[in-house]
Motif scaffolding. Structure first.
Motif, PDB file in Angstrom:
ATOM      1  N   GLU A  57       5.801   1.856   6.883  1.00 30.91           N
ATOM      2  CA  GLU A  57       6.713   2.905   6.416  1.00 30.91           C
ATOM      3  C   GLU A  57       7.943   2.327   5.714  1.00 30.91           C
ATOM      4  O   GLU A  57       9.083   2.563   6.115  1.00 30.91           O
ATOM      5  CB  GLU A  57       7.146   3.808   7.584  1.00 30.91           C
ATOM      6  CG  GLU A  57       6.014   4.582   8.230  1.00 30.91           C
ATOM      7  CD  GLU A  57       5.420   5.647   7.328  1.00 30.91           C
ATOM      8  OE1 GLU A  57       5.961   5.882   6.236  1.00 30.91           O
ATOM      9  OE2 GLU A  57       4.390   6.221   7.718  1.00 30.91           O
ATOM     10  N   PHE A  58       7.698   1.577   4.651  1.00 31.15           N
ATOM     11  CA  PHE A  58       8.794   1.005   3.854  1.00 31.15           C
ATOM     12  C   PHE A  58       9.504   2.151   3.132  1.00 31.15           C
ATOM     13  O   PHE A  58       8.967   2.747   2.206  1.00 31.15           O
ATOM     14  CB  PHE A  58       8.228   0.013   2.854  1.00 31.15           C
ATOM     15  CG  PHE A  58       9.198  -1.038   2.398  1.00 31.15           C
ATOM     16  CD1 PHE A  58       8.993  -2.370   2.695  1.00 31.15           C
ATOM     17  CD2 PHE A  58      10.320  -0.694   1.671  1.00 31.15           C
ATOM     18  CE1 PHE A  58       9.881  -3.344   2.278  1.00 31.15           C
ATOM     19  CE2 PHE A  58      11.216  -1.645   1.253  1.00 31.15           C
ATOM     20  CZ  PHE A  58      10.999  -2.983   1.554  1.00 31.15           C
ATOM     21  N   MET A  59      10.716   2.463   3.548  1.00 32.98           N
ATOM     22  CA  MET A  59      11.482   3.552   2.932  1.00 32.98           C
ATOM     23  C   MET A  59      12.957   3.202   2.997  1.00 32.98           C
ATOM     24  O   MET A  59      13.518   3.014   4.086  1.00 32.98           O
ATOM     25  CB  MET A  59      11.225   4.882   3.651  1.00 32.98           C
ATOM     26  CG  MET A  59      11.928   6.060   2.994  1.00 32.98           C
ATOM     27  SD  MET A  59      11.663   7.633   3.856  1.00 32.98           S
ATOM     28  CE  MET A  59      12.621   7.389   5.349  1.00 32.98           C
ATOM     29  N   LEU A 113       0.834  -1.190   0.000  1.00 37.81           N
ATOM     30  CA  LEU A 113       0.000   0.000   0.000  1.00 37.81           C
ATOM     31  C   LEU A 113       0.874   1.248   0.000  1.00 37.81           C
ATOM     32  O   LEU A 113       1.775   1.374   0.834  1.00 37.81           O
ATOM     33  CB  LEU A 113      -0.900   0.027   1.244  1.00 37.81           C
ATOM     34  CG  LEU A 113      -1.792  -1.197   1.489  1.00 37.81           C
ATOM     35  CD1 LEU A 113      -2.506  -1.051   2.831  1.00 37.81           C
ATOM     36  CD2 LEU A 113      -2.790  -1.374   0.366  1.00 37.81           C
ATOM     37  N   TYR A 114       0.632   2.158  -0.923  1.00 40.57           N
ATOM     38  CA  TYR A 114       1.407   3.396  -0.912  1.00 40.57           C
ATOM     39  C   TYR A 114       0.483   4.580  -1.200  1.00 40.57           C
ATOM     40  O   TYR A 114      -0.573   4.449  -1.818  1.00 40.57           O
ATOM     41  CB  TYR A 114       2.557   3.341  -1.925  1.00 40.57           C
ATOM     42  CG  TYR A 114       2.156   3.505  -3.371  1.00 40.57           C
ATOM     43  CD1 TYR A 114       2.219   4.755  -3.995  1.00 40.57           C
ATOM     44  CD2 TYR A 114       1.705   2.428  -4.126  1.00 40.57           C
ATOM     45  CE1 TYR A 114       1.849   4.911  -5.323  1.00 40.57           C
ATOM     46  CE2 TYR A 114       1.341   2.573  -5.452  1.00 40.57           C
ATOM     47  CZ  TYR A 114       1.419   3.817  -6.045  1.00 40.57           C
ATOM     48  OH  TYR A 114       1.046   3.972  -7.360  1.00 40.57           O
ATOM     49  N   ILE A 121       4.464 -13.924   3.532  1.00 40.71           N
ATOM     50  CA  ILE A 121       3.501 -13.042   2.866  1.00 40.71           C
ATOM     51  C   ILE A 121       3.731 -11.641   3.412  1.00 40.71           C
ATOM     52  O   ILE A 121       3.680 -11.422   4.627  1.00 40.71           O
ATOM     53  CB  ILE A 121       2.059 -13.487   3.141  1.00 40.71           C
ATOM     54  CG1 ILE A 121       1.853 -14.937   2.688  1.00 40.71           C
ATOM     55  CG2 ILE A 121       1.062 -12.561   2.438  1.00 40.71           C
ATOM     56  CD1 ILE A 121       0.567 -15.543   3.200  1.00 40.71           C
ATOM     57  N   LEU A 122       3.991 -10.685   2.551  1.00 38.64           N
ATOM     58  CA  LEU A 122       4.327  -9.323   2.960  1.00 38.64           C
ATOM     59  C   LEU A 122       3.139  -8.387   2.773  1.00 38.64           C
ATOM     60  O   LEU A 122       2.516  -8.355   1.715  1.00 38.64           O
ATOM     61  CB  LEU A 122       5.513  -8.802   2.137  1.00 38.64           C
ATOM     62  CG  LEU A 122       5.922  -7.343   2.379  1.00 38.64           C
ATOM     63  CD1 LEU A 122       6.474  -7.156   3.790  1.00 38.64           C
ATOM     64  CD2 LEU A 122       6.951  -6.892   1.340  1.00 38.64           C
ATOM     65  N   VAL A 123       2.833  -7.637   3.834  1.00 40.74           N
ATOM     66  CA  VAL A 123       1.890  -6.519   3.755  1.00 40.74           C
ATOM     67  C   VAL A 123       2.655  -5.285   4.207  1.00 40.74           C
ATOM     68  O   VAL A 123       3.212  -5.267   5.307  1.00 40.74           O
ATOM     69  CB  VAL A 123       0.653  -6.739   4.650  1.00 40.74           C
ATOM     70  CG1 VAL A 123      -0.278  -5.536   4.578  1.00 40.74           C
ATOM     71  CG2 VAL A 123      -0.093  -8.002   4.235  1.00 40.74           C
ATOM     72  N   SER A 124       2.710  -4.274   3.370  1.00 40.82           N
ATOM     73  CA  SER A 124       3.571  -3.129   3.674  1.00 40.82           C
ATOM     74  C   SER A 124       2.884  -1.822   3.305  1.00 40.82           C
ATOM     75  O   SER A 124       2.029  -1.778   2.427  1.00 40.82           O
ATOM     76  CB  SER A 124       4.891  -3.257   2.904  1.00 40.82           C
ATOM     77  OG  SER A 124       5.742  -2.173   3.191  1.00 40.82           O
ATOM     78  N   THR A 125       3.278  -0.754   4.014  1.00 41.72           N
ATOM     79  CA  THR A 125       2.840   0.599   3.665  1.00 41.72           C
ATOM     80  C   THR A 125       4.062   1.439   3.323  1.00 41.72           C
ATOM     81  O   THR A 125       5.166   1.180   3.809  1.00 41.72           O
ATOM     82  CB  THR A 125       2.091   1.276   4.832  1.00 41.72           C
ATOM     83  OG1 THR A 125       3.014   1.515   5.914  1.00 41.72           O
ATOM     84  CG2 THR A 125       0.947   0.403   5.328  1.00 41.72           C
ATOM     85  N   SER A 126       3.855   2.435   2.475  1.00 39.34           N
ATOM     86  CA  SER A 126       4.972   3.292   2.080  1.00 39.34           C
ATOM     87  C   SER A 126       4.427   4.588   1.494  1.00 39.34           C
ATOM     88  O   SER A 126       3.272   4.653   1.040  1.00 39.34           O
ATOM     89  CB  SER A 126       5.852   2.580   1.045  1.00 39.34           C
ATOM     90  OG  SER A 126       6.917   3.421   0.622  1.00 39.34           O
TER      91      SER A 126
END
Length: 525
Positions: free
Chosen positions: A228-230, A159-160, A253-258
């Motif tokens: 906060e993938f940065m 998700l970004y 399984i990856l769930v990420s925000t950025s």
């Protein structure tokens, strides 16, 4: 003794959980799904936290959410759970008001993933109690001789979107609905990479330490939620592709925000060509979803001047506020242990509050590990005030008084990066910030621009103004994007809602410490 008390509690909880799991295994599949639902809603979020983001901003109706929650994958409404269902329940009970289209669309994606995970829990090996320790050792032994890969049948979610659009809140809403017995982990990206580097240090000398580290992480959590993938550090950039290839081959399984789209990660970074394969791997194993909202919900809180002072020579006022917060305790120099045995010196600290000049935290070669060491709890590590009447002990600090935050530009670009990281860590740990600054959050970063911003800037008519701009203007893509998040978070951290939530968190922790003291005395008796 306090650690022993907690161990006893954890053992008792694990025993009770194991006993209930044994009985639930004897029942049918339908009962298991009901237990999942029950476990999924056992950790409600703070209403105030969600209400900050989900304000009445569009014509999205309650019926829209209700209809989407009624039927999915043939599962009856009364047997369903998940982030969209919980969101709908809170709307129906008046705990929340409707959010915008972008948030509801993102919730649908999270609900879809949630339903798929529930349906494929066995295939994804999510249940931490399903496989025995012996079976795990046997799998590891065979993998030494026969290369194995076990990719998840499901793709994750990336998700970004812009700052303040509710990415973290939405992911937390998803994570808190997941069953407690699943192998899951929710962690900030900074903290995750610190953990990875710490594990790599422990496995020096191994042929492929990244494979070992990935094996440890996937054993602990098949579902990995990164906030906060940065990527800004070259050391992180160079290992991410190999690390996540191992993780994905282990079934992670990856769930990420950025804030950044995958193709924009580490843009302009050193040796980015070596990082590009990771972007391909990420897009292959995750569904990419943009939160298209342009609304910054953090700035819609009831901001007040509170603990952010914009004046010259107000250090005396900051010291006065600091003394008021620590009460009758005496502030003394302290020492904090951070990762890998490093120490951080705290100029003054008492009653969960730390006092630093800006130069001590952001002009020295410190990083995320040091800042996490200030605020993140570590078992058995506590701070005591020298005052005899300060018997209540809190783990780590919950408040930072920071003196003299400057306006950032080319001359202090490195300090700006550290300040951005410091604010990220504080926000993640719900810490409170008192500070004196040379300007408002927006004014602090006016001289930090992206390349696109710099190209669009109109030239000054005055040669003197142009010379000053050229001297102090900092053109930095990563910092230019990160500043928006920092401005947004500083605004929210000074809001009434955030400060009330902080007070509630501290009060809860104090109550827990008092309860631990009572249990300790009972055991000694």
């Amino acid at each position: 003794m306090r650690r022993f008390v907690r161990c006893v509690r954890q053992f008792r909880s694990a025993f009770q959980h194991g006993r209930s799991s044994f009985h639930s295994d004897l029942s049918g599949r339908q009962q298991v799904s009901i237990n999942w639902k029950t476990g999924g809603v056992s950790k409600p979020l703070h209403n105030a936290e969600i209400a900050r983001y989900l304000l009445p901003l569009s014509i999205v109706t309650r019926n829209l959410v209700t209809d989407s929650a009624k039927v999915a994958n043939g599962v009856k409404e009364e047997n369903r759970a998940g982030p969209l269902v919980e969101y709908d329940r809170r709307i129906a009970e008046g705990e929340l008001v409707d959010g915008d289209n972008c948030q509801v669309g993102t919730l649908r994606e999270l609900q879809r993933l949630y339903d798929e995970l529930v349906m494929s829990a066995d295939a994804c090996r999510l249940d931490r109690y399903a496989a025995s320790e012996k079976a795990g050792r046997n799998r590891w032994l065979w993998s030494r001789f026969i290369p194995q890969s076990s990719y998840s049948p499901l793709k994750g979610l990336y998700l970004y979107g812009g700052v303040g659009t509710g990415k973290t809140m939405l992911m937390d809403l998803f994570f808190n609905q997941l069953p407690d017995n699943w192998r899951k982990k929710r962690i900030h990206f900074h903290d995750f990479m610190l953990d990875v580097h710490s594990r790599l240090q422990r496995h020096k000398g191994v042929a492929d330490p990244l494979e070992v580290v990935a094996g440890e992480i996937s054993d602990e959590a098949i579902l990995l939620c990164l906030d906060e993938f940065m990527v800004t550090d070259v050391a992180d950039a160079l290992i991410l592709n190999r690390l996540f290839k191992h993780l994905f081959s282990n079934g992670t399984i990856l769930v990420s925000t950025s804030n950044r789209a995958p193709d924009k990660l580490y843009e302009g970074g050193l040796q980015r060509d070596l990082f590009l394969p990771f972007i391909s791997t990420l897009k292959e194993r995750c569904i990419v979803h943009e939160i298209g909202s342009s609304i910054d919900y953090r700035k819609m809180t009831s901001a007040e001047q509170g603990f952010y002072f914009i004046e010259q020579d107000v250090s005396g006022l900051l010291e006065q506020k600091f003394q008021h917060l620590i009460g009758e305790c005496t502030a003394v120099p302290q020492e904090v242990e951070v990762v890998m045995g490093r120490k951080l010196q705290v100029p003054l600290g008492a009653n969960g509050c730390a006092y630093f000049p800006f130069e001590e935290l952001c002009d020295k070669p410190l990083g995320a590990a040091d800042y996490f060491g200030l605020f993140t709890e570590m078992d058995g590590q506590q701070f005591e005030s020298s005052a005899s009447n300060c018997s209540l002990q809190l783990e780590k600090f919950h408040t930072l008084a920071l003196e003299g935050v400057p306006i950032f530009g080319l001359h202090n670009r490195t300090a700006a990066y550290r300040f951005v990281t410091l604010v990220d860590v504080m926000y993640e740990n719900k810490a409170r910030l008192l500070c004196t600054a040379e300007g408002s959050p927006l004014q602090l970063f006016e001289r930090i621009v992206t390349i696109a911003d710099a190209q669009n800037m109109a030239p000054r008519t005055s040669s003197r103004s142009r010379k000053n701009d050229e001297f102090d203007l900092c053109v930095d893509n990563e910092l230019g994007f990160a500043k928006d998040r920092t401005i947004s978070r500083l605004t929210e951290m000074n809001s009434k809602e955030y400060l009330e939530q902080h007070d509630s968190m501290v009060a809860e922790k104090q109550q827990q410490v008092s309860q631990d003291d009572g249990d300790e005395k009972a055991l000694q008796a």
